[in-house]
Design a protein around this motif. Structure first.
Motif, PDB file in Angstrom:
ATOM      1  N   ILE A   1       0.933  -1.203  -0.154  1.00  0.00           N
ATOM      2  CA  ILE A   1       0.022   0.003   0.074  1.00  0.00           C
ATOM      3  C   ILE A   1       0.863   1.394  -0.060  1.00  0.00           C
ATOM      4  O   ILE A   1       1.711   1.477   0.882  1.00  0.00           O
ATOM      5  N   HIS A   2       0.652   1.933  -1.253  1.00  0.00           N
ATOM      6  CA  HIS A   2       1.753   3.160  -1.144  1.00  0.00           C
ATOM      7  C   HIS A   2       1.552   4.153   0.089  1.00  0.00           C
ATOM      8  O   HIS A   2       0.355   4.627   0.183  1.00  0.00           O
ATOM      9  N   ARG A   3       2.454   4.864   0.397  1.00  0.00           N
ATOM     10  CA  ARG A   3       2.483   5.788   1.355  1.00  0.00           C
ATOM     11  C   ARG A   3       3.221   6.902   1.117  1.00  0.00           C
ATOM     12  O   ARG A   3       4.214   7.363   1.499  1.00  0.00           O
ATOM     13  N   PRO A   4       2.460   7.892   0.176  1.00  0.00           N
ATOM     14  CA  PRO A   4       3.217   9.144  -0.182  1.00  0.00           C
ATOM     15  C   PRO A   4       3.644  10.060   0.809  1.00  0.00           C
ATOM     16  O   PRO A   4       4.022  10.905   0.826  1.00  0.00           O
ATOM     17  N   ASP A   5       2.630  10.009   1.828  1.00  0.00           N
ATOM     18  CA  ASP A   5       2.843  10.846   3.001  1.00  0.00           C
ATOM     19  C   ASP A   5       3.957  10.755   3.921  1.00  0.00           C
ATOM     20  O   ASP A   5       4.691  11.737   4.587  1.00  0.00           O
ATOM     21  N   ARG A   6       4.616   9.396   3.561  1.00  0.00           N
ATOM     22  CA  ARG A   6       5.888   9.264   4.268  1.00  0.00           C
ATOM     23  C   ARG A   6       7.213   9.217   3.060  1.00  0.00           C
ATOM     24  O   ARG A   6       8.258   8.995   3.707  1.00  0.00           O
ATOM     25  N   GLY A   7       7.051   9.238   1.964  1.00  0.00           N
ATOM     26  CA  GLY A   7       8.028   9.339   1.025  1.00  0.00           C
ATOM     27  C   GLY A   7       7.559  10.192  -0.176  1.00  0.00           C
ATOM     28  O   GLY A   7       6.827  11.092   0.073  1.00  0.00           O
ATOM     29  N   LEU A   8       8.428   9.900  -1.436  1.00  0.00           N
ATOM     30  CA  LEU A   8       7.906  10.554  -2.701  1.00  0.00           C
ATOM     31  C   LEU A   8       6.551  10.435  -3.102  1.00  0.00           C
ATOM     32  O   LEU A   8       6.077   9.098  -2.725  1.00  0.00           O
ATOM     33  N   SER A   9       5.808  10.875  -4.034  1.00  0.00           N
ATOM     34  CA  SER A   9       4.550  10.869  -4.501  1.00  0.00           C
ATOM     35  C   SER A   9       4.396   9.745  -5.383  1.00  0.00           C
ATOM     36  O   SER A   9       3.461   9.161  -5.650  1.00  0.00           O
ATOM     37  N   GLY A  10       5.496   9.280  -6.281  1.00  0.00           N
ATOM     38  CA  GLY A  10       5.159   8.295  -7.198  1.00  0.00           C
ATOM     39  C   GLY A  10       5.135   8.851  -8.619  1.00  0.00           C
ATOM     40  O   GLY A  10       5.212   7.963  -9.489  1.00  0.00           O
ATOM     41  N   GLU A  11       4.783  10.132  -8.650  1.00  0.00           N
ATOM     42  CA  GLU A  11       4.797  10.829 -10.053  1.00  0.00           C
ATOM     43  C   GLU A  11       5.918  11.334 -10.492  1.00  0.00           C
ATOM     44  O   GLU A  11       5.839  11.845 -11.590  1.00  0.00           O
ATOM     45  N   GLU A  12       7.148  11.145  -9.987  1.00  0.00           N
ATOM     46  CA  GLU A  12       8.344  11.535 -10.315  1.00  0.00           C
ATOM     47  C   GLU A  12       8.708  10.702 -11.550  1.00  0.00           C
ATOM     48  O   GLU A  12       8.603   9.618 -11.633  1.00  0.00           O
ATOM     49  N   PHE A  13       9.353  11.435 -12.505  1.00  0.00           N
ATOM     50  CA  PHE A  13       9.714  10.848 -13.754  1.00  0.00           C
ATOM     51  C   PHE A  13      11.195  10.104 -13.442  1.00  0.00           C
ATOM     52  O   PHE A  13      12.104  10.787 -12.963  1.00  0.00           O
ATOM     53  N   ILE A  14      11.308   9.030 -14.201  1.00  0.00           N
ATOM     54  CA  ILE A  14      12.574   8.097 -14.051  1.00  0.00           C
ATOM     55  C   ILE A  14      12.881   7.827 -15.420  1.00  0.00           C
ATOM     56  O   ILE A  14      12.139   7.435 -16.403  1.00  0.00           O
ATOM     57  N   VAL A  15      14.095   7.816 -15.779  1.00  0.00           N
ATOM     58  CA  VAL A  15      14.640   7.370 -17.000  1.00  0.00           C
ATOM     59  C   VAL A  15      15.778   6.060 -16.449  1.00  0.00           C
ATOM     60  O   VAL A  15      16.505   5.996 -15.735  1.00  0.00           O
TER      61      VAL A  15
ATOM     62  N   VAL B   1      13.443   3.681 -21.105  1.00  0.00           N
ATOM     63  CA  VAL B   1      12.056   4.057 -20.850  1.00  0.00           C
ATOM     64  C   VAL B   1      12.241   5.444 -20.081  1.00  0.00           C
ATOM     65  O   VAL B   1      12.935   5.523 -19.081  1.00  0.00           O
ATOM     66  N   ARG B   2      11.194   6.524 -20.357  1.00  0.00           N
ATOM     67  CA  ARG B   2      11.035   7.533 -19.314  1.00  0.00           C
ATOM     68  C   ARG B   2       9.674   7.634 -19.113  1.00  0.00           C
ATOM     69  O   ARG B   2       8.652   7.754 -19.838  1.00  0.00           O
ATOM     70  N   ALA B   3       9.448   7.407 -17.538  1.00  0.00           N
ATOM     71  CA  ALA B   3       8.120   7.233 -17.263  1.00  0.00           C
ATOM     72  C   ALA B   3       7.895   7.576 -15.720  1.00  0.00           C
ATOM     73  O   ALA B   3       9.086   7.402 -15.181  1.00  0.00           O
ATOM     74  N   THR B   4       6.548   7.663 -15.252  1.00  0.00           N
ATOM     75  CA  THR B   4       6.899   7.954 -13.729  1.00  0.00           C
ATOM     76  C   THR B   4       7.206   6.800 -13.031  1.00  0.00           C
ATOM     77  O   THR B   4       6.856   5.361 -13.594  1.00  0.00           O
ATOM     78  N   PHE B   5       7.673   6.738 -11.847  1.00  0.00           N
ATOM     79  CA  PHE B   5       7.825   5.546 -10.900  1.00  0.00           C
ATOM     80  C   PHE B   5       6.850   4.579 -10.880  1.00  0.00           C
ATOM     81  O   PHE B   5       6.759   3.488 -10.876  1.00  0.00           O
ATOM     82  N   LEU B   6       5.584   5.403 -10.413  1.00  0.00           N
ATOM     83  CA  LEU B   6       4.365   4.261 -10.167  1.00  0.00           C
ATOM     84  C   LEU B   6       4.019   3.553 -11.637  1.00  0.00           C
ATOM     85  O   LEU B   6       3.514   2.410 -11.593  1.00  0.00           O
ATOM     86  N   ASP B   7       4.163   4.256 -12.801  1.00  0.00           N
ATOM     87  CA  ASP B   7       3.841   3.443 -14.067  1.00  0.00           C
ATOM     88  C   ASP B   7       4.919   2.383 -14.191  1.00  0.00           C
ATOM     89  O   ASP B   7       4.399   1.256 -14.595  1.00  0.00           O
TER      90      ASP B   7
END
Length: 496
Positions: free
Chosen positions: A113-127, A166-172
């Motif tokens: 279960i994702h906890r963005p309140d305790r870390g990053l949002s997950g919408e950050e882009f990653i290459v 690939v360049r996409a968000t962490f959650l993707d």
């Protein structure tokens, strides 16, 4: 009077020695053995079936900051992004007890279960290396080269790549999934998509008849992680939690050697009590198809509870005989020190290690920029209370890297530099809070402390009382003897 003190002191000394030093430890061991097992209806069984609290699951990703250079043979420059934090709930279902074997079988399930309140949002882009293009092409080139031209053509049709990254968000990338369109009729593309339809691609989830979503971790979220059979420890307490079977097999058939295929230790959710000092702790990690042994490091404490610190090292397959069966072809094809080749386990060219190649071959760190291994951040450790078999604080950390090689048949991969490319690392951690440590203190250590106080008080006072009584009785007898001698002397004088 002194004889009564002597008898009482002797009884107190005997009580301190035989009850405090001999009887109580035996009674405590018997009590622990009778209580810490997986008998149906017991408190340990209920906690073991479903953890009463979640583990902290964190993901750190290596973002590639110079993708164009790397595509043309340059040295990768990495930037760690994280943590992405999750609550990880572990539970077991479809339990079946085997009374004659003193065993229980179950399916394991992990829920994130994702906890963005305790870390990053997950919408950050990653290459990062494309988890389908690169892994697929390298795996086929290495082990099924006769099919590489077909796979190369299929990759061009399905993904139309201009880059192997690939360049996409962490959650993707890790949970929601990357789109795979299998609606086309091209023969090569259909050959690849057949693997998606048959479920051969781990991490792929079917959206409809022609589309799939592929992610690195999403496919394992709230899904079956394998069927275990473990010892309940009712008959033999040291066997509690020991893995007897996994997926109905008594050993793995992954590695080229029996020692690497054997199940050693528990399923990681329970450990046996009353371990000997400095005894190694083993557990079976199904996600990497091997058992891991934690080595004793030193004595320590946690929340004022005496404990032992253990650490884990993946070893050196080429130079350690017990790990040589982790080589693909000993001695010519062995993973570097501190790493293991997961290809036989995952059918993908992945390499496992400690994060930032901690305790691994220094050349792996030199091949990329951006790594900085530190024991405190990147080591695996367990702070273990050996009497009750309770892990007080622990962190399992593993890095997953791609064994990169150039693939001339795939245009965007023909100039890649051969190296071990870090992708991401995960941390699975838990530490008991005050409520749990207080309960452990009351149930185990309060009794031990009371016994220690009682046995030493009884022994010390009994010894002192015994010595004083003996001295006084000896002194009294000496006074009596002296008086007799003196009276005798007086009588002898009167005779003269």
């Amino acid at each position: 009077m002194f004889k009564k003190i002597l008898i009482g002191s002797a009884i107190a000394l005997a009580f301190g020695i035989f009850v405090g030093f001999i009887g109580f430890p035996k009674l405590l061991r018997k009590m622990i053995k009778s209580q810490l097992n997986l008998k149906p209806g017991s408190e340990p069984r209920e906690m073991w079936e479903q953890f009463p609290f979640p583990l902290n699951f964190s993901v750190y990703v290596f973002n590639l900051t110079n993708a164009d250079e790397v595509q043309n043979g340059g040295k990768p420059r990495l930037q760690e992004v994280g943590p992405f934090i999750f609550d990880e709930w572990k539970d077991k279902y479809d339990l079946e007890d085997f009374e004659d074997e003193d065993a229980v079988a179950f399916n394991m399930r992990n829920t994130f279960i994702h906890r963005p309140d305790r870390g990053l949002s997950g919408e950050e882009f990653i290459v990062m290396p494309h988890p389908l293009i690169q892994i697929m092409a390298i795996a086929v080139k290495r082990d099924k080269e006769v099919m590489i031209n077909l796979i190369s053509e299929g990759i061009d049709v399905l993904f139309k790549p201009t880059t192997p990254f690939v360049r996409a968000t962490f959650l993707d990338i890790f949970f929601r999934g990357i789109d795979v369109d299998c609606s086309g009729d091209h023969f090569a593309a259909k050959a690849i998509c057949l693997n998606f339809h048959t479920g051969a691609v781990k991490g792929a989830v079917k959206v409809n008849e022609t589309h799939f979503k592929f992610s690195l971790l999403g496919g394992s979220n709230h899904t079956d992680a394998g069927r275990f059979k473990v010892a309940r420890g009712v008959k033999v307490s040291r066997d509690v939690g020991r893995v007897l079977e996994f997926d109905d097999e008594e050993k793995l058939s992954v590695w080229d050697g029996d020692s690497c295929n054997q199940f050693r230790g528990t399923d990681t959710t329970i450990f046996p009590p009353l371990l000997k000092p400095k005894e190694q702790i083993w557990s079976f990690a199904a996600d990497i198809c091997r058992s891991l042994g934690a080595e004793y490091e030193k004595k320590t404490s946690y929340a004022d509870i005496p404990a032992s610190l253990y650490t884990v090292d993946l070893g050196d397959p080429k130079n350690e005989p017990e790990n040589q069966c982790f080589c693909r072809d000993y001695p010519d094809d062995c993973p570097a020190r501190g790493t293991m080749d997961l290809t036989p386990c995952t059918e993908a060219p992945l390499i496992a290690s400690l994060p930032h190649f901690f305790k691994a071959d220094p050349q792996l760190i030199a091949d990329v920029d951006g790594l900085s291994p530190e024991e405190e951040k990147h080591g695996i450790f367990i702070i273990f209370e050996r009497i009750s078999g309770t892990p007080l604080s622990a962190a399992k950390r593993l890095q997953f890297s791609l064994s990169v090689m150039p693939v001339p048949e795939v245009e965007v991969m023909k100039n890649l530099r051969p190296l071990i490319m870090p992708l991401f690392w995960v941390e699975e951690a838990a530490s008991l809070d005050k409520s749990w440590t207080d309960m452990l203190k009351k149930k185990v250590f309060l009794i031990i402390k009371l016994n220690n106080a009682l046995r030493w008080i009884s022994s010390i006072f009994g010894t002192c009382g015994l010595l004083v009584s003996l001295y006084m009785l000896y002194g009294k007898s000496q006074i009596g003897t002296t008086n007799v001698v003196r009276i005798s002397e007086v009588q002898n004088v009167d005779k003269f």
